[in-house]
Design an enzyme around this catalytic site. Structure first.
Site, PDB file in Angstrom:
ATOM      1  N   ARG A 139       0.881  -1.166   0.000  1.00  0.00           N
ATOM      2  CA  ARG A 139       0.000   0.000   0.000  1.00  0.00           C
ATOM      3  C   ARG A 139       0.919   1.217   0.000  1.00  0.00           C
ATOM      4  O   ARG A 139       1.733   1.364   0.914  1.00  0.00           O
ATOM      5  CB  ARG A 139      -0.879   0.064   1.248  1.00  0.00           C
ATOM      6  CG  ARG A 139      -1.616   1.408   1.409  1.00  0.00           C
ATOM      7  CD  ARG A 139      -2.165   1.596   2.814  1.00  0.00           C
ATOM      8  NE  ARG A 139      -2.927   2.828   2.975  1.00  0.00           N
ATOM      9  CZ  ARG A 139      -2.452   3.969   3.509  1.00  0.00           C
ATOM     10  NH1 ARG A 139      -1.192   4.035   3.927  1.00  0.00           N
ATOM     11  NH2 ARG A 139      -3.222   5.027   3.628  1.00  0.00           N
TER      12      ARG A 139
ATOM     13  N   ASP B 127       1.448   4.723   0.804  1.00  0.00           N
ATOM     14  CA  ASP B 127       0.861   5.794   1.600  1.00  0.00           C
ATOM     15  C   ASP B 127       1.089   7.141   0.911  1.00  0.00           C
ATOM     16  O   ASP B 127       2.166   7.400   0.371  1.00  0.00           O
ATOM     17  CB  ASP B 127       1.553   5.796   2.971  1.00  0.00           C
ATOM     18  CG  ASP B 127       1.017   6.859   3.907  1.00  0.00           C
ATOM     19  OD1 ASP B 127      -0.111   6.674   4.397  1.00  0.00           O
ATOM     20  OD2 ASP B 127       1.712   7.872   4.139  1.00  0.00           O
TER      21      ASP B 127
ATOM     22  N   GLU C 118      -2.589   4.939  -2.164  1.00  0.00           N
ATOM     23  CA  GLU C 118      -3.571   5.750  -1.445  1.00  0.00           C
ATOM     24  C   GLU C 118      -3.661   7.125  -2.084  1.00  0.00           C
ATOM     25  O   GLU C 118      -2.749   7.950  -1.947  1.00  0.00           O
ATOM     26  CB  GLU C 118      -3.174   5.914   0.025  1.00  0.00           C
ATOM     27  CG  GLU C 118      -4.267   6.627   0.824  1.00  0.00           C
ATOM     28  CD  GLU C 118      -3.769   7.710   1.773  1.00  0.00           C
ATOM     29  OE1 GLU C 118      -4.587   8.188   2.573  1.00  0.00           O
ATOM     30  OE2 GLU C 118      -2.596   8.100   1.699  1.00  0.00           O
TER      31      GLU C 118
HETATM   32  C1  AAO Z   1       0.383  13.972  12.904  1.00  0.00           C
HETATM   33  C2  AAO Z   1      -0.570  14.910  13.629  1.00  0.00           C
HETATM   34  C3  AAO Z   1      -0.618  16.247  12.905  1.00  0.00           C
HETATM   35  C4  AAO Z   1       0.775  16.825  12.820  1.00  0.00           C
HETATM   36  C5  AAO Z   1       1.686  15.818  12.137  1.00  0.00           C
HETATM   37  C6  AAO Z   1       3.123  16.294  12.095  1.00  0.00           C
HETATM   38  O1  AAO Z   1      -1.868  14.341  13.663  1.00  0.00           O
HETATM   39  O2  AAO Z   1      -1.468  17.124  13.629  1.00  0.00           O
HETATM   40  O3  AAO Z   1       0.767  18.028  12.052  1.00  0.00           O
HETATM   41  O4  AAO Z   1       1.650  14.573  12.823  1.00  0.00           O
HETATM   42  O5  AAO Z   1       3.544  16.542  13.393  1.00  0.00           O
HETATM   43  C7  AAO Z   1      -1.307  10.017   9.878  1.00  0.00           C
HETATM   44  C8  AAO Z   1      -2.332  10.871  10.626  1.00  0.00           C
HETATM   45  C9  AAO Z   1      -1.865  12.310  10.757  1.00  0.00           C
HETATM   46  C10 AAO Z   1      -0.491  12.336  11.397  1.00  0.00           C
HETATM   47  C11 AAO Z   1       0.435  11.587  10.438  1.00  0.00           C
HETATM   48  C12 AAO Z   1       1.886  11.586  10.865  1.00  0.00           C
HETATM   49  O6  AAO Z   1      -3.560  10.827   9.921  1.00  0.00           O
HETATM   50  O7  AAO Z   1      -2.800  13.008  11.569  1.00  0.00           O
HETATM   51  O8  AAO Z   1      -0.074  13.677  11.579  1.00  0.00           O
HETATM   52  O9  AAO Z   1       0.005  10.208  10.385  1.00  0.00           O
HETATM   53  O10 AAO Z   1       2.031  11.091  12.137  1.00  0.00           O
HETATM   54  C13 AAO Z   1      -4.209  13.724   3.388  1.00  0.00           C
HETATM   55  C14 AAO Z   1      -3.335  12.853   2.506  1.00  0.00           C
HETATM   56  C15 AAO Z   1      -3.440  11.382   2.824  1.00  0.00           C
HETATM   57  C16 AAO Z   1      -3.260  11.114   4.308  1.00  0.00           C
HETATM   58  C17 AAO Z   1      -4.291  11.966   5.051  1.00  0.00           C
HETATM   59  C18 AAO Z   1      -4.177  11.781   6.562  1.00  0.00           C
HETATM   60  O11 AAO Z   1      -3.660  13.075   1.135  1.00  0.00           O
HETATM   61  O12 AAO Z   1      -2.414  10.715   2.115  1.00  0.00           O
HETATM   62  O13 AAO Z   1      -4.080  13.361   4.754  1.00  0.00           O
HETATM   63  N1  AAO Z   1      -3.371   9.676   4.646  1.00  0.00           N
HETATM   64  C19 AAO Z   1      -2.145   8.874   4.857  1.00  0.00           C
HETATM   65  C20 AAO Z   1      -2.320   7.852   5.974  1.00  0.00           C
HETATM   66  C21 AAO Z   1      -2.411   8.562   7.296  1.00  0.00           C
HETATM   67  C22 AAO Z   1      -1.100   9.266   7.586  1.00  0.00           C
HETATM   68  C23 AAO Z   1      -0.443   9.823   6.393  1.00  0.00           C
HETATM   69  C24 AAO Z   1      -0.940   9.658   5.124  1.00  0.00           C
HETATM   70  C25 AAO Z   1       0.888  10.416   6.571  1.00  0.00           C
HETATM   71  O14 AAO Z   1      -3.414   7.046   5.699  1.00  0.00           O
HETATM   72  O15 AAO Z   1      -2.740   7.680   8.342  1.00  0.00           O
HETATM   73  O16 AAO Z   1      -1.324  10.368   8.508  1.00  0.00           O
HETATM   74  O17 AAO Z   1       1.813   9.343   6.447  1.00  0.00           O
HETATM   75  C26 AAO Z   1      -8.451  16.380   1.808  1.00  0.00           C
HETATM   76  C27 AAO Z   1      -7.504  15.851   0.777  1.00  0.00           C
HETATM   77  C28 AAO Z   1      -6.798  14.624   1.238  1.00  0.00           C
HETATM   78  C29 AAO Z   1      -6.167  14.843   2.594  1.00  0.00           C
HETATM   79  C30 AAO Z   1      -7.273  15.284   3.569  1.00  0.00           C
HETATM   80  C31 AAO Z   1      -6.745  15.504   4.975  1.00  0.00           C
HETATM   81  O18 AAO Z   1      -9.550  15.494   1.975  1.00  0.00           O
HETATM   82  O19 AAO Z   1      -8.225  15.557  -0.408  1.00  0.00           O
HETATM   83  O20 AAO Z   1      -5.778  14.318   0.295  1.00  0.00           O
HETATM   84  O21 AAO Z   1      -5.595  13.609   3.035  1.00  0.00           O
HETATM   85  O22 AAO Z   1      -7.843  16.488   3.077  1.00  0.00           O
HETATM   86  O23 AAO Z   1      -5.868  16.584   4.965  1.00  0.00           O
HETATM   87  C32 AAO Z   1     -13.662  16.015   2.299  1.00  0.00           C
HETATM   88  C33 AAO Z   1     -13.033  15.922   0.926  1.00  0.00           C
HETATM   89  C34 AAO Z   1     -11.655  15.281   1.028  1.00  0.00           C
HETATM   90  C35 AAO Z   1     -10.828  16.099   1.937  1.00  0.00           C
HETATM   91  C36 AAO Z   1     -11.507  16.118   3.275  1.00  0.00           C
HETATM   92  C37 AAO Z   1     -10.736  16.880   4.348  1.00  0.00           C
HETATM   93  O24 AAO Z   1     -13.938  14.726   2.784  1.00  0.00           O
HETATM   94  O25 AAO Z   1     -13.869  15.129   0.117  1.00  0.00           O
HETATM   95  O26 AAO Z   1     -11.047  15.191  -0.238  1.00  0.00           O
HETATM   96  O27 AAO Z   1     -12.801  16.697   3.171  1.00  0.00           O
HETATM   97  O28 AAO Z   1     -10.628  18.224   3.982  1.00  0.00           O
END
Ligand code: AAO
Length: 477
Positions: free
Chosen positions: A200, A202, A228
């Protein structure tokens, strides 16, 4: 790149979120019996450890790589290798959650394998130091190619920001350069050589397709790749940019399906008759589908709106439909219970993850719910068979068969529905696999509702009451 070529007609993967390698190893035989093809495991690389976070040791520390040493909260290299070989021997493939877009956030610390790390300065691109790879400042994107003033992704409409700036502050690897590519490729090749079958990828949205193509292209062993990319529409980067290189997670699927099951946002079950490409989804042969994932079940990553284990009756309906319907490669979620969205898995006070005990403690084990794993059995029995005999009442009751192999009826009305259906099935007696242990008589199990008789014409009369524990009946050869 490789297809997913499951063994023995098994055709569903399960994400064992935050399980330890030792627990996965001891469960692989069971997973094979339940019909699972493969396991998506949590990221195995060395990760940051946030003991002082509130709550301590959040699950998301594993999405902050420190090095590609395979020692993580789930176990060390020997435990990982033992899991891979044990599962391969049971015919169950291992897919690795692969975090290669970035390293840690800012700050500094010691990783899960004991390596030091330094995320460097928050505003300039200096000071990054990951000696166990090694990576230094020159291996990260910076002011020369990231066009945001903060260095972070502030605007998802700006493609250069999304791919060259920092996702939530995470230090963004310069994958346009050969050296960082070689390092991540070396990590992927290392686990392929240990027997890992797939990846997968990420945060694939945050990497240039050409850079990913170059990384994948240097791998030997034809791994299965799924990427992803959160594409709910409304952004310039689309899932379709990645489908030539592997499968892509289809995020529209779980949200739309959840709406239909809940009769939310103007949706209803009857609309599912053409669920798939006609809904604006990527091609089914390119899609990985799921009801919820580890992010959106807790409001991360565009979360909210999807059904989860916290609403079990509707969640079982959504999973039953997903597993009965021939679109995409399905992934079943297996969770631990949580109140705080950041809370890590069940563990001791030092962040050591507990052994898994399904149905005893905080491991939810959706993949062990009879209503879900028996539908995995139905899915596998129906592989390759087209949808036939679609029936609906124009609203919240639907039924369909999969060729002559399987038949499913769902009633989410507020009243009982009785209907004589063309089931498509050969004449005979069939047990309801939602409520019974198995598919053929004698129909047994504590909640078993008994058998239906399909006559020589393929018809049977079935009732679902709105007060039934599960408003689903499912039968298969
Ligand atoms: C952590 C803390 C943060 C801190 C950071 C650095 O939580 O507060 O700033 O450390 O200190 C995971 C957690 C994160 C965590 C991170 C690292 O979820 O909270 O941060 O580990 O420890 C985007 C990406 C997508 C990602 C997702 C979380 O595109 O790839 O954010 N997922 C993967 C993993 C996930 C992981 C990471 C990536 C990082 O599955 O577990 O993070 O390795 C829009 C965009 C998306 C975007 C979202 C969220 O989505 O389209 O691309 O995802 O925003 O930012 C509607 C819309 C939808 C939109 C959404 C939100 O639903 O249809 O498109 O609203 O606005």
């Amino acid at each position: 790149f490789g297809g997913y070529s499951c063994e023995d007609g098994r055709d569903v993967m399960v994400h064992l979120f935050e399980w330890k390698w030792s627990d996965i190893a001891s469960n692989c035989h069971r997973l094979a019996q339940l019909g699972y093809c493969a396991v998506q495991v949590s990221p195995p690389h060395e990760h940051a450890v946030y003991a002082n976070n509130d709550p301590p040791y959040p699950w998301w520390q594993r999405y902050q790589p420190v090095s590609y040493i395979v020692t993580s909260r789930s176990g060390d290299e020997a435990a990982f290798q033992n899991m891979v070989s044990t599962c391969n021997a049971a015919g169950v493939k291992i897919y690795v959650d692969t975090v290669i877009n970035h390293m840690t956030a800012g700050g500094s610390g010691t990783g899960s394998a004991g390596s030091s790390w330094n995320g460097g300065d928050d505003y300039t691109n200096i000071g990054q130091d990951y000696p166990s790879v090694p990576f230094g400042p020159g291996d990260f994107n910076g002011a020369d190619n990231c066009p945001s003033s903060s260095g972070n992704i502030d605007d998802y409409q700006n493609v250069d920001q999304v791919r060259n700036c920092r996702l939530v502050g995470l230090r963004d690897l310069r994958l346009g350069d050969d050296y960082p590519r070689d390092m991540v490729r070396g990590y992927m090749q290392k686990v392929i050589d240990w027997g890992v079958a797939g990846f997968r990828i990420d945060a694939a949205k945050h990497m240039w397709p050409g850079d990913l193509g170059s990384i994948y292209g240097g791998l030997s062993g034809s791994p299965f790749i799924y990427q992803e990319v959160i594409d709910q529409g409304g952004e310039p980067i689309t899932a379709g940019e990645y489908t030539s290189m592997g499968r892509v997670t289809e995020f529209k699927y779980g949200l739309s399906l959840s709406d239909c099951v809940r009769a939310a946002n103007g949706q209803k079950l009857a609309y599912l008759s053409n669920f798939g490409e006609d809904w604006g989804f990527i091609g089914g042969l390119s899609a990985v589908v799921f009801v919820d994932n580890h992010d959106n079940q807790r409001g991360h990553g565009g979360g909210g709106g999807v059904l989860t284990h916290k609403e079990p009756r509707d969640y079982k309906v959504a999973n039953a439909f997903m597993l009965a319907w021939p679109y995409g490669y399905p992934r079943v979620m297996s969770s631990y219970s949580f109140e705080n969205a950041d809370a890590g898995p069940p563990s001791d006070g030092s962040g050591n993850t507990n052994d898994v005990q399904c149905f005893d403690g905080d491991w939810v084990c959706e993949h062990e719910w009879r209503q879900i794993h028996n539908m995995v059995g139905l899915h596998n029995a129906a592989v390759g068979e087209p949808v036939a005999n679609w029936w609906d009442n124009g609203n919240m009751a639907i039924a369909f068969s999969r060729g002559a192999k399987a038949f499913v009826f769902i009633n989410k009305e507020e009243f009982s529905v009785t209907q004589t259906f063309q089931t498509g099935l050969p004449a005979g007696e069939y047990c309801d696999v939602i409520s019974c242990d198995g598919n053929l008589p004698p129909c047994t199990g504590g909640e078993c509702l008994g058998s239906i008789s399909v006559d020589d014409a393929g018809t049977a009369t079935v009732t679902i009451s709105n007060t039934d524990t599960d408003p689903i009946r499912a039968y298969h050869v």
